[in-house]
Design a protein around this motif. Structure first.
Motif, PDB file in Angstrom:
ATOM      1  N   ILE A 292       0.641  -1.344   0.351  1.00 25.10           N
ATOM      2  CA  ILE A 292      -0.098  -0.106  -0.036  1.00 25.10           C
ATOM      3  C   ILE A 292       0.802   1.395   0.130  1.00 25.10           C
ATOM      4  O   ILE A 292       1.757   1.382   0.911  1.00 25.10           O
ATOM      5  N   LYS A 293       0.709   2.470  -0.762  1.00 25.69           N
ATOM      6  CA  LYS A 293       1.664   3.351  -1.150  1.00 25.69           C
ATOM      7  C   LYS A 293       0.668   4.846  -0.927  1.00 25.69           C
ATOM      8  O   LYS A 293       0.537   5.246  -0.242  1.00 25.69           O
ATOM      9  N   SER A 294      -0.687   4.742  -0.882  1.00 25.71           N
ATOM     10  CA  SER A 294      -2.019   5.680  -0.170  1.00 25.71           C
ATOM     11  C   SER A 294      -3.287   4.891   0.053  1.00 25.71           C
ATOM     12  O   SER A 294      -3.417   4.038  -0.105  1.00 25.71           O
ATOM     13  N   TYR A 295      -3.660   5.261   0.973  1.00 23.88           N
ATOM     14  CA  TYR A 295      -5.104   4.831   1.170  1.00 23.88           C
ATOM     15  C   TYR A 295      -5.276   6.384   2.020  1.00 23.88           C
ATOM     16  O   TYR A 295      -4.781   7.186   2.715  1.00 23.88           O
ATOM     17  N   ASP A 296      -7.680   6.668   1.818  1.00 22.15           N
ATOM     18  CA  ASP A 296      -7.836   6.744   3.171  1.00 22.15           C
ATOM     19  C   ASP A 296      -8.773   6.271   3.886  1.00 22.15           C
ATOM     20  O   ASP A 296      -9.907   5.447   3.552  1.00 22.15           O
ATOM     21  N   ALA A 297      -9.345   6.779   5.578  1.00 18.92           N
ATOM     22  CA  ALA A 297      -9.785   5.149   6.175  1.00 18.92           C
ATOM     23  C   ALA A 297     -10.016   6.566   6.994  1.00 18.92           C
ATOM     24  O   ALA A 297      -9.979   7.838   7.737  1.00 18.92           O
TER      25      ALA A 297
ATOM     26  N   TRP B 244      -1.088   4.093  12.629  1.00 17.34           N
ATOM     27  CA  TRP B 244      -1.061   3.962  11.399  1.00 17.34           C
ATOM     28  C   TRP B 244      -0.825   2.843  10.523  1.00 17.34           C
ATOM     29  O   TRP B 244      -0.183   1.926  11.332  1.00 17.34           O
ATOM     30  N   LEU B 245      -1.844   2.380   9.825  1.00 14.79           N
ATOM     31  CA  LEU B 245      -1.287   1.362   8.555  1.00 14.79           C
ATOM     32  C   LEU B 245      -0.280   0.715   8.511  1.00 14.79           C
ATOM     33  O   LEU B 245       0.364  -0.247   8.212  1.00 14.79           O
ATOM     34  N   ASN B 246       0.696   2.372   7.680  1.00 17.76           N
ATOM     35  CA  ASN B 246       1.900   1.818   7.295  1.00 17.76           C
ATOM     36  C   ASN B 246       3.047   1.639   7.963  1.00 17.76           C
ATOM     37  O   ASN B 246       4.199   1.117   8.329  1.00 17.76           O
TER      38      ASN B 246
ATOM     39  N   LYS C 101      -9.762  10.915  11.201  1.00 20.45           N
ATOM     40  CA  LYS C 101      -9.753  10.503   9.716  1.00 20.45           C
ATOM     41  C   LYS C 101      -7.790  10.420   9.328  1.00 20.45           C
ATOM     42  O   LYS C 101      -7.219  11.021   9.699  1.00 20.45           O
ATOM     43  N   GLN C 102      -7.603   9.835   8.207  1.00 23.91           N
ATOM     44  CA  GLN C 102      -6.590   9.462   8.111  1.00 23.91           C
ATOM     45  C   GLN C 102      -5.902   9.092   6.478  1.00 23.91           C
ATOM     46  O   GLN C 102      -6.787   9.026   5.251  1.00 23.91           O
ATOM     47  N   GLU C 103      -5.142  10.380   6.339  1.00 22.11           N
ATOM     48  CA  GLU C 103      -5.157  10.526   4.510  1.00 22.11           C
ATOM     49  C   GLU C 103      -3.338   9.917   4.959  1.00 22.11           C
ATOM     50  O   GLU C 103      -2.539  10.572   5.074  1.00 22.11           O
ATOM     51  N   LEU C 104      -3.207   9.066   3.929  1.00 22.88           N
ATOM     52  CA  LEU C 104      -1.287   8.416   3.292  1.00 22.88           C
ATOM     53  C   LEU C 104      -1.497   8.800   1.797  1.00 22.88           C
ATOM     54  O   LEU C 104      -1.757   8.022   1.297  1.00 22.88           O
ATOM     55  N   LYS C 105      -0.458   9.765   1.377  1.00 18.59           N
ATOM     56  CA  LYS C 105       0.365   9.435   0.056  1.00 18.59           C
ATOM     57  C   LYS C 105       1.281   9.569  -0.399  1.00 18.59           C
ATOM     58  O   LYS C 105       2.077  10.916   0.703  1.00 18.59           O
TER      59      LYS C 105
ATOM     60  N   PHE D  69       2.046  -0.538  10.865  1.00 19.02           N
ATOM     61  CA  PHE D  69       2.605  -1.487  11.272  1.00 19.02           C
ATOM     62  C   PHE D  69       3.364  -2.669   9.625  1.00 19.02           C
ATOM     63  O   PHE D  69       3.689  -3.597  10.210  1.00 19.02           O
ATOM     64  N   ILE D  70       2.910  -1.854   8.691  1.00 15.75           N
ATOM     65  CA  ILE D  70       3.518  -2.595   7.372  1.00 15.75           C
ATOM     66  C   ILE D  70       4.788  -2.419   7.250  1.00 15.75           C
ATOM     67  O   ILE D  70       5.682  -3.430   7.009  1.00 15.75           O
ATOM     68  N   LYS D  71       5.665  -1.309   7.648  1.00 17.37           N
ATOM     69  CA  LYS D  71       7.149  -1.182   7.594  1.00 17.37           C
ATOM     70  C   LYS D  71       7.823  -2.413   8.826  1.00 17.37           C
ATOM     71  O   LYS D  71       8.490  -2.867   8.390  1.00 17.37           O
ATOM     72  N   GLU D  72       6.871  -2.187  10.151  1.00 17.31           N
ATOM     73  CA  GLU D  72       7.568  -2.956  10.937  1.00 17.31           C
ATOM     74  C   GLU D  72       7.187  -4.417  10.579  1.00 17.31           C
ATOM     75  O   GLU D  72       8.257  -5.826  11.557  1.00 17.31           O
ATOM     76  N   PHE D  73       5.809  -4.864   9.942  1.00 12.15           N
ATOM     77  CA  PHE D  73       5.697  -6.424   9.432  1.00 12.15           C
ATOM     78  C   PHE D  73       6.595  -7.072   8.326  1.00 12.15           C
ATOM     79  O   PHE D  73       7.566  -7.723   8.532  1.00 12.15           O
ATOM     80  N   LYS D  74       7.020  -6.062   7.848  1.00 15.53           N
ATOM     81  CA  LYS D  74       7.661  -5.944   5.970  1.00 15.53           C
ATOM     82  C   LYS D  74       9.525  -6.577   7.315  1.00 15.53           C
ATOM     83  O   LYS D  74      10.452  -7.467   6.463  1.00 15.53           O
TER      84      LYS D  74
END
Length: 202
Positions: free
Chosen positions: A51-56, A129-131, A74-78, A133-138
């Protein structure tokens, strides 16, 4: 008359063949609209981890020894830019944090205040932040993946950190989207529970 019937029948058959080919193409491709069809678990996991971007929209519950606090965010990642806005509770609604990869800005729209912290490197470790979690998981070797009938669960085991020893991300198999995330202490007590009420991934 007979020739007309043959022509009409041929056209109908051609249309049916076209529809069947079209349907099979999209079935194999895996997407019709926003619903993921027949994607393997591996493909879903790979999609989440890239995932590179999301709105949640999130509902967050934080449990401490003294009380339980609930937030709506509200979160926005770009790419590298992360923006988070507090919606509830009312007394802190409108507070926005923004990180661009180098500096962190915190502003309050209601009070028209803004503060900037240069060279702030630790916002990506923010557990909300979802990103993050993703960074740590990787990056960690202490992780596992499990499944239920409806969900895929990605789990991080980091018992070196007493207050965020276990992190779990739940993904809906049907939509391929995260539904919730929880963070547990070393005793596996849930300290942070995040419910994704709406998430758009692009």
């Amino acid at each position: 008359m007979k020739n007309k019937k043959i022509i009409i029948l041929t056209i109908i058959i051609a249309i049916l063949i076209f529809i069947i080919i079209f349907a099979l193409y999209y079935y194999k491709k895996g997407k019709i609209g926003n619903t993921i069809i027949n994607k393997s678990e591996e493909q879903i996991i790979e999609s989440i981890l890239n995932i590179k971007s999301y709105d949640a929209n999130l509902e967050v519950t934080i449990q401490t020894n003294k009380n339980t606090t609930q937030y709506a965010l509200k979160q926005e990642l770009k790419e590298e830019k992360c923006i988070q806005e507090v919606v509830k509770p009312e007394n802190i609604a409108g507070i926005i944090t923004e990180y661009d990869g180098n500096s962190l800005k915190i502003r309050n729209n209601k009070l028209n205040l803004e503060t900037t912290f240069q060279d702030y490197k630790y916002i990506t470790e923010n557990n909300l932040w979802l990103n993050s979690f993703i960074k740590e998981f990787k990056e960690t070797n202490n992780k596992k993946t499990s499944t239920t009938e409806k969900e895929i669960i990605l789990e991080i085991d980091n018992r070196k950190n007493t207050y965020s020893s276990y992190k779990k991300l739940y993904i809906d198999k049907k939509t391929g989207k995260p539904t919730k995330m929880q963070i547990e202490d070393v005793n596996q007590k849930v300290l942070v529970y995040i419910l994704y009420t709406e998430i758009k991934i692009s």
